[in-house]
Structures are given as C-alpha cells and as structure tokens.
Design an enzyme around this catalytic site. Sequence first.
Site, PDB file in Angstrom:
ATOM      1  N   HIS A 203       0.794  -1.235   0.000  1.00  0.00           N
ATOM      2  CA  HIS A 203       0.000   0.000   0.000  1.00  0.00           C
ATOM      3  C   HIS A 203       0.825   1.284   0.000  1.00  0.00           C
ATOM      4  CE1 HIS A 203       0.901   0.029   4.316  1.00  0.00           C
ATOM      5  NE2 HIS A 203       0.578   1.308   4.299  1.00  0.00           N
TER       6      HIS A 203
HETATM    7  C1  UD1 Z   1      -1.944   5.649   5.964  1.00  0.00           C
HETATM    8  C2  UD1 Z   1      -0.635   6.071   6.635  1.00  0.00           C
HETATM    9  C3  UD1 Z   1       0.344   4.899   6.599  1.00  0.00           C
HETATM   10  C4  UD1 Z   1      -0.270   3.628   7.148  1.00  0.00           C
HETATM   11  C5  UD1 Z   1      -1.564   3.337   6.409  1.00  0.00           C
HETATM   12  C6  UD1 Z   1      -2.249   2.080   6.911  1.00  0.00           C
HETATM   13  C7  UD1 Z   1      -0.164   8.485   6.319  1.00  0.00           C
HETATM   14  C8  UD1 Z   1       0.713   9.463   5.665  1.00  0.00           C
HETATM   15  N1  UD1 Z   1       0.001   7.206   5.945  1.00  0.00           N
HETATM   16  O1  UD1 Z   1      -1.655   5.456   4.603  1.00  0.00           O
HETATM   17  O2  UD1 Z   1       1.476   5.229   7.372  1.00  0.00           O
HETATM   18  O3  UD1 Z   1       0.630   2.556   6.957  1.00  0.00           O
HETATM   19  O4  UD1 Z   1      -2.439   4.462   6.569  1.00  0.00           O
HETATM   20  O5  UD1 Z   1      -3.303   1.722   6.077  1.00  0.00           O
HETATM   21  O6  UD1 Z   1      -0.954   8.840   7.158  1.00  0.00           O
HETATM   22  N2  UD1 Z   1      -8.926   5.146   1.435  1.00  0.00           N
HETATM   23  C9  UD1 Z   1     -10.178   4.601   1.273  1.00  0.00           C
HETATM   24  N3  UD1 Z   1     -10.845   4.188   2.382  1.00  0.00           N
HETATM   25  C10 UD1 Z   1     -10.325   4.316   3.621  1.00  0.00           C
HETATM   26  C11 UD1 Z   1      -9.034   4.878   3.771  1.00  0.00           C
HETATM   27  C12 UD1 Z   1      -8.358   5.291   2.658  1.00  0.00           C
HETATM   28  O7  UD1 Z   1     -10.680   4.471   0.177  1.00  0.00           O
HETATM   29  O8  UD1 Z   1     -10.976   3.908   4.607  1.00  0.00           O
HETATM   30  C13 UD1 Z   1      -8.192   5.612   0.252  1.00  0.00           C
HETATM   31  C14 UD1 Z   1      -8.105   7.121   0.246  1.00  0.00           C
HETATM   32  O9  UD1 Z   1      -9.121   7.673  -0.492  1.00  0.00           O
HETATM   33  C15 UD1 Z   1      -6.754   7.390  -0.353  1.00  0.00           C
HETATM   34  C16 UD1 Z   1      -5.966   6.148  -0.061  1.00  0.00           C
HETATM   35  O10 UD1 Z   1      -6.848   5.134   0.345  1.00  0.00           O
HETATM   36  O11 UD1 Z   1      -6.853   7.536  -1.726  1.00  0.00           O
HETATM   37  C17 UD1 Z   1      -4.901   6.401   0.949  1.00  0.00           C
HETATM   38  O12 UD1 Z   1      -5.439   6.699   2.228  1.00  0.00           O
HETATM   39  P1  UD1 Z   1      -4.615   7.576   3.311  1.00  0.00           P
HETATM   40  O13 UD1 Z   1      -5.266   7.437   4.632  1.00  0.00           O
HETATM   41  O14 UD1 Z   1      -4.365   8.929   2.804  1.00  0.00           O
HETATM   42  O15 UD1 Z   1      -3.214   6.901   3.411  1.00  0.00           O
HETATM   43  P2  UD1 Z   1      -2.797   5.377   3.498  1.00  0.00           P
HETATM   44  O16 UD1 Z   1      -2.162   5.019   2.207  1.00  0.00           O
HETATM   45  O17 UD1 Z   1      -3.897   4.490   3.996  1.00  0.00           O
END
Ligand code: UD1
Length: 354
Positions: A203
């Site tokens: 991820h």
């Molecule tokens: C975040 C953390 C990372 C951790 C990870 C665990 C930061 C900078 N990074 O990364 O350290 O390892 O969480 O999962 O905070 N999304 C969904 N549904 C959700 C959550 C996210 O669709 O419930 C999508 C968002 O729209 C986005 C992507 O996933 O496009 C990334 O989500 P984001 O929370 O920004 O960062 P992670 O990659 O999950």
Amino acid sequence: MKILSVVGARPQFVKLAPIAVAAEVAGVEHVVVHTGQHYDDNMSQSFFDALSIPAPDVNLGIGSGNHGEQTGIMLARLEPVLLAHRPDWVLAYGDTNSTLAAAVGAIKLHLPLAHLEAGLRSFNRRMPEEHNRVLTDHAADLCLAPTEVAIGHLVKEGLAERSVLVGDVMVDVLREVARIVRERPVESPIPPDASDYVVATIHRPDNTDDPVRLGAILASLGTLGRPVYLAAHPRLVACAARAGLTLDQGDVTVVPPLAYPQLVQALGRAGAVVTDSGGLQKEAFLMGVPATTVRPETEWPETLRDGWNALAGDPADIAKLAGRERPSTERNAPYGAGDAAVTTIQTLHERRLS
Ligand code: UD1
C-alpha cells in the site's frame, strides 16, 4: 489523570486497543478522538468491533485528501476538541498524518504531548511517515519508545531526557488476539483448510504510485509458486485500476483488507509474508513467519536478524526471497514482553507535567 488519544488510521486502532484496556484498568479517564482518516468499514469500524475498542468520543470525519490538506483540516477540527477537554496528556500514535495533526494541535495549545512508538527511523525522507515521526518526536514532551534501537535514535537527536523505553504495544495486542483466535477461529476470506500460503499486502505510495514499479511487484507476486492471498488496501486497488494493472495474476487471490483477528489467524497457517507494511513485517516476526519486505529499508531492523525478514528493494528479488527457507534459529524478544501498554500508562502517570 485524563488522556486524550488521537487515532485515524488502521495501525493506530490496533495500538489503541491495549492502551484503552490498560487505561480502563488503571482508572484513567480516556477520551478517544478519531480523525476519520480511514473511514471504510473494513479499514476502521471492523477494528473497533474486533478489538472491542470503545466507540470514539469524537469523530472529526476528515476522510481523504492531499497530505497538507488532510493534515490541515484535521488540525483545524481538532483544536476545539482539545480546548474542550484540556487533557493531562495528548497521546499521539505512530506516524500517520493523524499523528502529526495531534502533535501540532497539542503543542500550539501548550498541552502535554506524548508520542507512542517514538524513535523509529527509516532515514528515507521520501516517506510521509518519516516526516510525521521526526516532527512528532521533536514536538513531544514524552517519547515512548518501543525498542532499544529507537531509544538510540532519540538519544542521538538530543531527546534522551524526554525518552522512555516502554516496549511495543503491538506485542500486547498480538498475543491476546492470537490466543482468542486459537480458541475461537474467526470467519475469513482465506479458507480454513488452506496452509503454506503467502499473505501479501502492498500500500505504500512508493510502491503503488509508479505504474512500472507496481506492475513489477504484481507480476512477481503471481510467480511465487504457491497460493498468494493479497489483502488489497484501497490505495492499491485505485492505483492498479488507474494503471490498467490486474491484481490477481497467477496464483494470486485478491481479498479485502483483513480485520485484525483475520490477519492474525491467517499468519498462523502462512508459509511466508510479502508486504510493505511496518506492522505486518513485525507481526510476521512475532508469529515466526518469514517476511519479505518490499522496501529498501525498514524501521524494524531487529526483524532482519537471522533472515526472519528480508528486504526486497528491487521487485525482481521478491520471488527468490519469498521462496527462501524458514530460518531455524530462535527469535529473541526485542519488542518486549507484552506489557507495553501497562508500562505506558504508568509512565504517563510518573511523568505527568501538570
Ligand atoms: C496511511 C498512513 C500509513 C499507514 C496506512 C495504513 C499516512 C501518511 N500514511 O496510509 O502510514 O501505513 O495508513 O493503512 O498517514 N482510502 C479509502 N478508504 C479508507 C481509507 C483510505 O478508500 O478507509 C483511500 C483514500 O481515499 C486514499 C488512499 O486510500 O486515496 C490512501 O489513504 P490515506 O489514509 O491517505 O493513506 P494510506 O495510504 O492508507
């Protein structure tokens, strides 16, 4: 004593679970604020349900966004909550954007800030998590470190006075959940009779956002010669779709993100792990499953000893490394004895500033 925990993303819910229990046992008032960074049921609510974490007192409902935007909105919505509660400690967890918002929010209001999982370093300045953890450690009044190596980093950065080794709360929660799923197996997308498979997760932006690199990783996962269960984070699904890449190549079966007990159960019968998650490489180590980490470095160097974890910075190395023999050596216990949450609450008592 009143503690206010700020969480927002999956790994923080896992760390919150043993802290919530230890706080309750110690009779500490504990306010939980969820920023809403993770909002899908299987990225958030399923963790609260499966780990019996009390519902958050406040949900800021932030959701996704660019880093600055996401962190900035969190900060704005957090401030009135912090002012209303005025806790003895704001407790920030790990290294996500929710961690940084908690840190900046607390210090701007002169509220004491403690950072759980302090002192980890990848020394990779491209990672958003590295910015978040360095900034949070330097803002914190109390750095709660999981390992000797983490303490070493904090000492080098001039933070010795504020740092305490408490152990790793992930050991506490893993042990407890492993015991529970042994007694009462949970339903899972991984068939109960499967064994010697690979559990895979990818991820990190460095792996997902470049279509060429992501394509190479997915192609490798398809050639491991045994079943691979790829628990697909929403970022992975979105990036693969954008790049026109197929996730379930070769022996790969795509499953949704696993709830924590499902993951722990899956590790019990796994032959190997391939991941870029900080938490999963360590959970594999603790469960005695060899891990291949698809990154050039790790914040958990203790896992590398004797080959329990191996770094595949180049996706071309994944297949060879994931097929290596399971090490025969005993693992030592660099992450503590499973009492880190209790020690954390005691330390917050002892170091209370007000
Ligand atoms: C975040 C953390 C990372 C951790 C990870 C665990 C930061 C900078 N990074 O990364 O350290 O390892 O969480 O999962 O905070 N999304 C969904 N549904 C959700 C959550 C996210 O669709 O419930 C999508 C968002 O729209 C986005 C992507 O996933 O496009 C990334 O989500 P984001 O929370 O920004 O960062 P992670 O990659 O999950």
